[in-house]
Design a protein around this motif. Sequence first.
Motif, PDB file in Angstrom:
ATOM      1  N   VAL A  88       8.732  -8.506  -3.287  1.00 22.10           N
ATOM      2  CA  VAL A  88       7.129  -8.643  -2.841  1.00 22.10           C
ATOM      3  C   VAL A  88       6.194  -7.488  -3.055  1.00 22.10           C
ATOM      4  CG1 VAL A  88       6.061  -9.000  -0.607  1.00 22.10           C
ATOM      5  CG2 VAL A  88       8.248 -10.097  -1.301  1.00 22.10           C
ATOM      6  N   LEU A  89       6.527  -6.280  -2.962  1.00 22.38           N
ATOM      7  CA  LEU A  89       5.466  -5.411  -3.167  1.00 22.38           C
ATOM      8  C   LEU A  89       5.159  -5.056  -4.607  1.00 22.38           C
ATOM      9  CD1 LEU A  89       6.906  -2.661  -0.397  1.00 22.38           C
ATOM     10  CD2 LEU A  89       5.163  -4.405  -0.262  1.00 22.38           C
ATOM     11  N   ALA A  90       6.035  -5.291  -5.353  1.00 22.52           N
ATOM     12  CA  ALA A  90       5.972  -5.045  -6.895  1.00 22.52           C
ATOM     13  C   ALA A  90       4.890  -6.128  -7.177  1.00 22.52           C
ATOM     14  CB  ALA A  90       7.078  -5.076  -7.826  1.00 22.52           C
ATOM     15  N   ASP A  91       5.109  -7.201  -6.889  1.00 24.09           N
ATOM     16  CA  ASP A  91       4.058  -8.536  -7.541  1.00 24.09           C
ATOM     17  C   ASP A  91       2.752  -8.335  -6.717  1.00 24.09           C
ATOM     18  OD1 ASP A  91       3.598 -11.166  -8.110  1.00 24.09           O
ATOM     19  OD2 ASP A  91       3.261 -11.291  -5.985  1.00 24.09           O
ATOM     20  N   VAL A  92       2.782  -7.674  -5.331  1.00 25.51           N
ATOM     21  CA  VAL A  92       1.337  -7.517  -4.759  1.00 25.51           C
ATOM     22  C   VAL A  92       0.581  -6.310  -5.692  1.00 25.51           C
ATOM     23  CG1 VAL A  92       0.041  -6.728  -2.724  1.00 25.51           C
ATOM     24  CG2 VAL A  92       1.867  -8.070  -2.554  1.00 25.51           C
ATOM     25  N   ALA A  93       1.621  -5.413  -5.835  1.00 20.49           N
ATOM     26  CA  ALA A  93       0.685  -4.070  -6.758  1.00 20.49           C
ATOM     27  C   ALA A  93       0.350  -4.609  -8.184  1.00 20.49           C
ATOM     28  CB  ALA A  93       1.925  -3.000  -6.907  1.00 20.49           C
ATOM     29  N   GLU A  94       0.882  -5.638  -8.662  1.00 20.37           N
ATOM     30  CA  GLU A  94       0.496  -6.228 -10.073  1.00 20.37           C
ATOM     31  C   GLU A  94      -0.802  -6.863  -9.910  1.00 20.37           C
ATOM     32  OE1 GLU A  94       2.910  -8.789 -13.068  1.00 20.37           O
ATOM     33  OE2 GLU A  94       3.705  -6.837 -12.543  1.00 20.37           O
ATOM     34  N   ARG A  95      -0.577  -7.755  -8.856  1.00 24.37           N
ATOM     35  CA  ARG A  95      -1.898  -8.644  -8.542  1.00 24.37           C
ATOM     36  C   ARG A  95      -3.196  -8.007  -8.205  1.00 24.37           C
ATOM     37  NH1 ARG A  95      -0.316 -14.456  -8.229  1.00 24.37           N
ATOM     38  NH2 ARG A  95       1.857 -14.403  -8.977  1.00 24.37           N
ATOM     39  N   TYR A  96      -3.191  -7.097  -7.523  1.00 29.12           N
ATOM     40  CA  TYR A  96      -4.090  -6.401  -6.967  1.00 29.12           C
ATOM     41  C   TYR A  96      -4.690  -5.059  -7.348  1.00 29.12           C
ATOM     42  CZ  TYR A  96      -4.167  -9.853  -3.170  1.00 29.12           C
ATOM     43  OH  TYR A  96      -4.394 -11.261  -2.683  1.00 29.12           O
ATOM     44  N   ASP A  97      -5.837  -5.117  -7.576  1.00 32.05           N
ATOM     45  CA  ASP A  97      -6.572  -3.894  -8.337  1.00 32.05           C
ATOM     46  C   ASP A  97      -6.351  -2.714  -7.575  1.00 32.05           C
ATOM     47  OD1 ASP A  97      -7.655  -2.947 -10.907  1.00 32.05           O
ATOM     48  OD2 ASP A  97      -9.659  -3.464 -10.423  1.00 32.05           O
ATOM     49  N   GLY A  98      -5.880  -1.434  -8.234  1.00 30.69           N
ATOM     50  CA  GLY A  98      -5.930  -0.036  -7.490  1.00 30.69           C
ATOM     51  C   GLY A  98      -5.028  -0.048  -6.252  1.00 30.69           C
ATOM     52  N   VAL A  99      -3.831  -1.087  -6.407  1.00 31.11           N
ATOM     53  CA  VAL A  99      -2.783  -0.888  -5.515  1.00 31.11           C
ATOM     54  C   VAL A  99      -1.576  -0.541  -6.366  1.00 31.11           C
ATOM     55  CG1 VAL A  99      -1.372  -2.236  -3.862  1.00 31.11           C
ATOM     56  CG2 VAL A  99      -3.737  -2.685  -4.127  1.00 31.11           C
ATOM     57  N   ALA A 100      -0.894   0.475  -5.751  1.00 36.94           N
ATOM     58  CA  ALA A 100       0.302   1.091  -6.360  1.00 36.94           C
ATOM     59  C   ALA A 100       1.395   0.814  -5.448  1.00 36.94           C
ATOM     60  CB  ALA A 100       0.197   2.477  -6.733  1.00 36.94           C
TER      61      ALA A 100
END
Lengths: 158, 154
Positions: A88-100
């Motif tokens: 879940v978190l890796a997917d969010v980080a990939e789709r959202y700009d500036g989120v690691a």
Amino acid sequence: MLEPPVNPGLLILVLAVLVAVAFGLHRRRVDGRFAHPSVEEVAQQPSRDLSAWSSVTASLPSVALGEQATLVQFSSAFCAPCRTTRVVLADVAERYDGVAHIEIDAEEHLALVRALDIRRTPTTLILGADGHELTRAAGAPRREQVLAALPPSSREIS
Amino acid sequence: MTTIESRSTARGIDPRGPRFTASVTLVIFAVALLLSEDAPAAAAVITGVQAVFFALGAGLGVHQTPTGLFFRKVVRPRLAPPSELEDPTPPRFAQAVGLVFAIGSTIGFATGAILLGQVFAGFAVIAAFLNAVFAFCLGCEMYLLGLRLARRTT
């Protein structure tokens, strides 16, 4: 005695099942929920100027902070929901700009686990652009819960 | 950065297997508790057998226990394929935690310390119920807290 004696084995069995049901329902409710720290909790933190991120980099010097937000996930080997959380978190980080997204092995970084008071795995901290902890969730969060907890400045890559 | 990925085995197991095993464990401890007052020797035999199951699960993996084999051979072929596979390490660790409780329970029932045996069995019921009904691994959760307490000096 007038009352019929209760079988202690049966009594313990019933008690154990009741405890398990109550605990299970409670966990189902709070798991993955990002709670904003209360005023008392903020006051109790040893030093507010020492950000969560400075603790992280003290243990892991090579990691980089996200421009908007950083999802810091604590995991351990004996943890099945950690795997779900990672996806879940890796997917969010990939789709959202500036989120690691950073995943940290809690077992190998016990000093950091104590410094940030991590009690369960998975625990996810969301840090703001300045490295301060915005919120945290214990247990596997759902995707919507993560998105709702992100700072408003983070935008989906279109 | 450290990830757990490298330590996980590539081949996963059907997550319903450990839950099936936990359901059987739950019934075994429930029966032992119900018998414990009037027939502690029988209760000791039952929890003793469960201790052997746990030892097999902890030593060889949760899918190698009698219930794990029964699930694979008899139950799983009748079910739809699992939506995802699970790392076998967490349930295996939980089997080791369960072994401690099964041994405690057996010692209690066998030596006449019935209440001690019942308390151990009660905790085992809580853990097995959470695993079977809520898919929640109590032993796995206690692991980090245990480490934090055990390695205070680091």
